[in-house]
Scaffold this motif. Structure first.
Motif, PDB file in Angstrom:
ATOM      1  N   ARG A 273       0.850  -1.191   0.000  1.00 31.81           N
ATOM      2  CA  ARG A 273       0.000   0.000   0.000  1.00 31.81           C
ATOM      3  C   ARG A 273       0.887   1.243   0.000  1.00 31.81           C
ATOM      4  O   ARG A 273       1.832   1.345   0.790  1.00 31.81           O
ATOM      5  CB  ARG A 273      -0.868  -0.019   1.278  1.00 31.81           C
ATOM      6  CG  ARG A 273      -1.901   1.077   1.362  1.00 31.81           C
ATOM      7  CD  ARG A 273      -3.150   0.665   0.654  1.00 31.81           C
ATOM      8  NE  ARG A 273      -4.144   1.726   0.695  1.00 31.81           N
ATOM      9  CZ  ARG A 273      -5.276   1.651   1.384  1.00 31.81           C
ATOM     10  NH1 ARG A 273      -5.560   0.580   2.087  1.00 31.81           N
ATOM     11  NH2 ARG A 273      -6.146   2.633   1.347  1.00 31.81           N
ATOM     12  N   SER A 274       0.580   2.189  -0.869  1.00 34.59           N
ATOM     13  CA  SER A 274       1.359   3.434  -0.902  1.00 34.59           C
ATOM     14  C   SER A 274       0.962   4.315   0.277  1.00 34.59           C
ATOM     15  O   SER A 274      -0.223   4.581   0.481  1.00 34.59           O
ATOM     16  CB  SER A 274       1.077   4.178  -2.206  1.00 34.59           C
ATOM     17  OG  SER A 274       1.443   5.540  -2.056  1.00 34.59           O
ATOM     18  N   PRO A 275       1.958   4.775   1.047  1.00 31.92           N
ATOM     19  CA  PRO A 275       1.616   5.665   2.171  1.00 31.92           C
ATOM     20  C   PRO A 275       1.385   7.098   1.733  1.00 31.92           C
ATOM     21  O   PRO A 275       0.921   7.919   2.492  1.00 31.92           O
ATOM     22  CB  PRO A 275       2.845   5.574   3.075  1.00 31.92           C
ATOM     23  CG  PRO A 275       3.976   5.300   2.130  1.00 31.92           C
ATOM     24  CD  PRO A 275       3.397   4.499   0.989  1.00 31.92           C
TER      25      PRO A 275
ATOM     26  N   GLY B 294      -0.020  10.394  -0.705  1.00 26.99           N
ATOM     27  CA  GLY B 294      -1.305  10.813  -1.285  1.00 26.99           C
ATOM     28  C   GLY B 294      -2.411  10.747  -0.251  1.00 26.99           C
ATOM     29  O   GLY B 294      -2.397   9.878   0.625  1.00 26.99           O
ATOM     30  N   ASN B 295      -3.346  11.663  -0.368  1.00 31.61           N
ATOM     31  CA  ASN B 295      -4.430  11.708   0.612  1.00 31.61           C
ATOM     32  C   ASN B 295      -5.780  11.332   0.029  1.00 31.61           C
ATOM     33  O   ASN B 295      -6.702  11.022   0.760  1.00 31.61           O
ATOM     34  CB  ASN B 295      -4.553  13.131   1.184  1.00 31.61           C
ATOM     35  CG  ASN B 295      -3.482  13.410   2.208  1.00 31.61           C
ATOM     36  OD1 ASN B 295      -3.185  12.557   3.041  1.00 31.61           O
ATOM     37  ND2 ASN B 295      -2.887  14.579   2.142  1.00 31.61           N
TER      38      ASN B 295
ATOM     39  N   GLN C 189      -8.271   7.493   8.247  1.00 31.13           N
ATOM     40  CA  GLN C 189      -7.626   8.380   7.275  1.00 31.13           C
ATOM     41  C   GLN C 189      -8.613   9.421   6.739  1.00 31.13           C
ATOM     42  O   GLN C 189      -8.240  10.549   6.418  1.00 31.13           O
ATOM     43  CB  GLN C 189      -6.956   7.603   6.123  1.00 31.13           C
ATOM     44  CG  GLN C 189      -7.863   6.729   5.281  1.00 31.13           C
ATOM     45  CD  GLN C 189      -7.856   5.285   5.748  1.00 31.13           C
ATOM     46  OE1 GLN C 189      -7.871   5.029   6.938  1.00 31.13           O
ATOM     47  NE2 GLN C 189      -7.855   4.343   4.805  1.00 31.13           N
TER      48      GLN C 189
END
Lengths: 154, 337
Positions: B34-36, B38-39, B312
């Motif tokens: 999973r890419s940490p 970017g929101n 998140q």
């Protein structure tokens, strides 16, 4: 009841910091754990301070509505702009629950928001004074929210 | 995405690539993570391997439609994909976007498979000379971007203003609608800021361009002091170039200081041939604060209504817009002084 909800939250924060986060390897998992720490700290702040801040906020809004009622009474452009808005703040409970305060806040903010939306672009005299009153409220409301949100979860 | 889908993701990706790469055999998927960063949307990195021929990179990413803060009305994954495709082979470096998939049978929602470009995003911790070099290169790219023929590139679907005054009016109306849709409780600061925006709409626009929306460090990958990929196009628009310049200004001024920023703005003017309009930049600085808070309101809405009850979403919705709210509060107060 002891422990208080805030004390229980502190226990959860400890376990996250001391036991879980050091064991995490994935950057995504670490990020989510950080979010959980923030959410727990926010929850703790709300448990401890939200009721008092909501009482203060609703009193502040009632002050704006009283000022709006007085300013509208002076006539002119402002009276015309605010003519269709019901400025009556309604009754406040003597010992309000959290739900009472939330409902009252929604009602009062809706009226103040309608005033801001209807406010004439040309402001003089009473209108200028009321606008400053509203801006003062907005500044204090931003501070109050900030006290619960701009937190350092460690 | 649902936890079961996330668990099955390696197999989903293997099946998808096998079906879409007819000359590749024995496709395998590795290192799914999973890419940490970017929101807004959920992303996974992965490596693919196969025997035979395939016209794509082996370092890839999977970008899911699921968004914490955007709705399709304002910023859809499909729109972003189409902009990326249009930017391929232009002076704006972008990763290749291979597929946009609508069929929910694969992963339960739309997604994009994209090339993964190697590079860094941590601009803040770089030495000043590297920051300056990256910004110089970025301004060259921004000037080239603002000179692209967006009509010929097929980007009119983004919504093209007819004239200068319509540029600001269109975005203000779009985000006022979004704000009203997402608000769960009245926010007088938003209403007061909207009144400010409507009173200060710019009317003079020297060129209507393809804008990126969110611009500069944080939205680009860099390597060896050069920008290697511009990543974030979900907020792309057709409109006033001063919007992008204003965003760049308020993102980098606190990091690199006034002298560097003023140099960048002057260089942008020379390279693009577009006059710098400071009043327009001030307007867009305020608008972008409103825009950022509005997007975060969607996250609050999704969390509170149960559409996406994840931390998140909560943190993005509540914590991220604070500096923008304070900026808006200050501006409407200064305006009254």
């Amino acid at each position: 009841m002891r422990p208080t909800p805030a004390e229980i939250v502190e226990g959860l924060q400890y376990n996250l910091r001391a036991d879980l986060i050091p064991e995490l390897e994935s950057p995504w998992a670490k990020r989510i754990a950080g979010n959980m720490l923030w959410a727990l700290e926010h929850l703790k702040q709300r448990l401890e301070e939200e009721h008092a801040l909501a009482v203060e906020e609703n009193g502040d809004l009632r002050g704006v509505l009283a000022a709006a009622t007085a300013a509208r009474g002076e006539g002119g452009t402002l009276a015309h702009a605010l003519a269709s808005i019901d400025l009556m703040p309604g009754e406040a409970r003597e010992w309000p629950s959290a739900d009472d305060l939330t409902a009252e806040n929604a009602r009062l903010r809706t009226i103040v928001d309608a005033i801001v939306e209807a406010f004439p672009a040309e402001r003089d005299g009473a209108a200028e004074a009321l606008w400053r009153e509203i801006l003062g409220y907005i500044a204090r409301q931003t501070e109050r929210d900030g006290a619960l949100i701009e937190i350092n979860p460690g | 995405m649902e936890p079961e889908t996330i668990e099955r993701l390696p197999e989903i990706l293997r099946s998808y690539l096998s079906e879409h790469l007819p000359d590749a055999r024995n496709v395998s998927i590795h290192n799914v993570s999973r890419s940490p960063g970017g929101n807004s949307r959920s992303m996974w990195f992965f490596d693919a391997d196969w025997e035979g021929e395939a016209p794509i990179a082996k370092q890839l990413m999977f970008r899911a439609n699921e968004s914490t803060c955007f709705r399709d009305e304002e910023a859809s994954l499909e729109k972003e994909y189409r902009v990326f495709r249009a930017l391929q082979d232009t002076p704006v470096p972008v990763p290749t976007n291979y597929w946009y998939e609508r069929d929910p049978a694969w992963a339960g929602e739309d997604f994009v498979i994209r090339e993964r470009v190697e590079g860094d995003t941590n601009f803040r911790d770089l030495p000043p000379a590297s920051q300056q070099a990256i910004l110089d290169h970025f301004v060259e790219i921004l000037a080239a971007q603002h000179n692209l023929d967006w009509e010929a590139m097929g980007l009119s679907f983004l919504g093209a203003p007819q004239d200068g005054p319509e540029c600001a009016r269109m975005v203000v109306e779009r985000w006022e609608r979004a704000t009203k849709r997402e608000l769960l409780e009245p926010q007088p600061v938003m209403t007061a800021t909207m009144a400010w925006l409507k009173r200060n709409l710019p009317t003079e626009v020297d060129r209507i361009v393809l804008g990126q929306g969110q611009v500069g460090p944080g939205q680009v990958l860099f390597r060896d002091d050069r920008v290697v990929a511009s990543l974030d196009w979900e907020s792309a628009f057709i409109g006033d170039p001063m919007s992008d310049l204003a965003y760049l200004d308020f993102m980098v001024r606190p990091l690199v200081g006034d002298e560097v920023v003023e140099g960048l703005i002057a260089r942008y003017g020379e390279l693009s041939g577009i006059p710098i309009r400071r009043d327009n930049m001030r307007f867009y600085t305020v608008f972008q604060s409103y825009w950022a808070v509005s997007a975060c309101l969607a996250a609050v809405n999704r969390f509170a209504t149960g559409e996406m009850r994840k931390t998140q979403t909560l943190v993005l919705g509540m914590a991220a817009p604070r500096s923008f709210l304070r900026r808006m509060e200050r501006i409407v107060r200064e305006d009254a002084a």
